[in-house]
Design a protein around this motif. Sequence first.
Motif, PDB file in Angstrom:
ATOM      1  N   PHE A 161      45.409  40.824  30.166  1.00 48.84           N
ATOM      2  CA  PHE A 161      45.704  41.945  31.061  1.00 48.84           C
ATOM      3  C   PHE A 161      46.211  43.141  30.255  1.00 48.84           C
ATOM      4  O   PHE A 161      45.802  44.281  30.481  1.00 48.84           O
ATOM      5  CB  PHE A 161      46.745  41.525  32.099  1.00 48.84           C
ATOM      6  N   ALA A 162      47.092  42.863  29.286  1.00 47.81           N
ATOM      7  CA  ALA A 162      47.665  43.951  28.493  1.00 47.81           C
ATOM      8  C   ALA A 162      46.626  44.612  27.602  1.00 47.81           C
ATOM      9  O   ALA A 162      46.678  45.824  27.370  1.00 47.81           O
ATOM     10  CB  ALA A 162      48.825  43.416  27.649  1.00 47.81           C
ATOM     11  N   TYR A 163      45.684  43.820  27.079  1.00 47.99           N
ATOM     12  CA  TYR A 163      44.671  44.356  26.172  1.00 47.99           C
ATOM     13  C   TYR A 163      43.290  44.327  26.807  1.00 47.99           C
ATOM     14  O   TYR A 163      42.285  44.294  26.113  1.00 47.99           O
ATOM     15  CB  TYR A 163      44.666  43.569  24.861  1.00 47.99           C
ATOM     16  N   GLY A 164      43.257  44.348  28.126  1.00 50.18           N
ATOM     17  CA  GLY A 164      41.995  44.258  28.837  1.00 50.18           C
ATOM     18  C   GLY A 164      41.281  45.582  28.931  1.00 50.18           C
ATOM     19  O   GLY A 164      41.544  46.523  28.189  1.00 50.18           O
ATOM     20  N   HIS A 165      40.374  45.650  29.843  1.00 48.71           N
ATOM     21  CA  HIS A 165      39.567  46.844  30.015  1.00 48.71           C
ATOM     22  C   HIS A 165      39.442  47.128  31.501  1.00 48.71           C
ATOM     23  O   HIS A 165      39.883  46.358  32.336  1.00 48.71           O
ATOM     24  CB  HIS A 165      38.188  46.646  29.372  1.00 48.71           C
ATOM     25  N   ASP A 166      38.827  48.239  31.845  1.00 49.57           N
ATOM     26  CA  ASP A 166      38.755  48.666  33.227  1.00 49.57           C
ATOM     27  C   ASP A 166      37.811  47.789  34.040  1.00 49.57           C
ATOM     28  O   ASP A 166      36.688  47.498  33.636  1.00 49.57           O
ATOM     29  CB  ASP A 166      38.265  50.114  33.308  1.00 49.57           C
ATOM     30  N   GLY A 167      38.306  47.407  35.200  1.00 45.55           N
ATOM     31  CA  GLY A 167      37.465  46.670  36.125  1.00 45.55           C
ATOM     32  C   GLY A 167      36.947  45.374  35.552  1.00 45.55           C
ATOM     33  O   GLY A 167      37.605  44.710  34.766  1.00 45.55           O
ATOM     34  N   ASN A 168      35.746  45.013  35.974  1.00 46.84           N
ATOM     35  CA  ASN A 168      35.130  43.775  35.514  1.00 46.84           C
ATOM     36  C   ASN A 168      34.073  44.010  34.454  1.00 46.84           C
ATOM     37  O   ASN A 168      33.268  43.139  34.158  1.00 46.84           O
ATOM     38  CB  ASN A 168      34.501  43.029  36.696  1.00 46.84           C
ATOM     39  N   ALA A 169      34.070  45.205  33.871  1.00 42.11           N
ATOM     40  CA  ALA A 169      33.077  45.500  32.835  1.00 42.11           C
ATOM     41  C   ALA A 169      33.336  44.660  31.596  1.00 42.11           C
ATOM     42  O   ALA A 169      34.476  44.423  31.213  1.00 42.11           O
ATOM     43  CB  ALA A 169      33.139  46.973  32.467  1.00 42.11           C
ATOM     44  N   VAL A 170      32.263  44.199  31.000  1.00 45.63           N
ATOM     45  CA  VAL A 170      32.373  43.372  29.807  1.00 45.63           C
ATOM     46  C   VAL A 170      32.267  44.261  28.576  1.00 45.63           C
ATOM     47  O   VAL A 170      31.382  45.098  28.474  1.00 45.63           O
ATOM     48  CB  VAL A 170      31.258  42.303  29.776  1.00 45.63           C
ATOM     49  N   GLN A 171      33.188  44.060  27.637  1.00 41.57           N
ATOM     50  CA  GLN A 171      33.143  44.847  26.410  1.00 41.57           C
ATOM     51  C   GLN A 171      31.880  44.523  25.626  1.00 41.57           C
ATOM     52  O   GLN A 171      31.477  43.366  25.539  1.00 41.57           O
ATOM     53  CB  GLN A 171      34.363  44.544  25.549  1.00 41.57           C
ATOM     54  N   PRO A 172      31.261  45.528  25.048  1.00 41.35           N
ATOM     55  CA  PRO A 172      30.078  45.257  24.209  1.00 41.35           C
ATOM     56  C   PRO A 172      30.476  44.440  22.989  1.00 41.35           C
ATOM     57  O   PRO A 172      31.536  44.654  22.397  1.00 41.35           O
ATOM     58  CB  PRO A 172      29.594  46.652  23.818  1.00 41.35           C
TER      59      PRO A 172
END
Length: 255
Positions: free
Chosen positions: A74-85
Amino acid sequence: MALPSSDELLGTFVPVAVYWMYSGIYAMLGDLNDYRLHTKAEEHKRNAVSKAAVVKGVLIQQAFQIIAVSLLFFAYGHDGNAVQPQPSLPTILLQFAAAMMVMDTWQYFMHRLFHTSNFLYRHVHSRHHSLVVPYAFGALYNHPLEGLILDTAGGALSFILSGMTPRTAIFFFSFATVKTVDDHCGLWLPGNLLHVFFSNNSAYHDIHHQLYGTKYNFSQPFFVAWDKILGTYMPYSLERRKEGGLEARPIKKID
């Protein structure tokens, strides 16, 4: 609030599932007396805790682990449910190597501290060493404080400093889990590729679990570099026992 992605969920729960599946395989192989590092009689006589208590202790630690990993993502996550490339394969391999070195460094110095501090050993780390004869599903049988400091914090640092994505973390933490379970399995099986590629293995760590070896072989879970650099390396030989099986025996004078 951003919901966790499927990669983050898998990174949280897959290593837990891997732990029980891989240790379950070793539990089924426990009757292979010719490859055991200790006899079953030794296991029953020398271990100071029941297997039921070990299972309970590991489940408690894994519950803390799930909470901590969820907070980390959660702390190092990303916006929404998008998967990081995903980065390129060479980058992923470099991240794996960096994460392994970070984890080894953290665990060596924290593990050694748990031994050199009488207070920490007596009140925290001694729980893990109640398994003088290690077995696979006891790999994470620790005091919750030790699990938080040694394993969870070490994993978090490996994830953050290596820069890996949650998807890469699924594979890295699953591999680290397999390695940790293997190091505690109490067996020396022919053809084990982890023994081929890593000097830090079940026999190496078994030396540490014996009363004569608690000042040695602190390195875990991958390499033995810190032990060799800082003079805590205990070489050993594998010898056949008359009653069957193998035994890891130190081959230098013990202080």
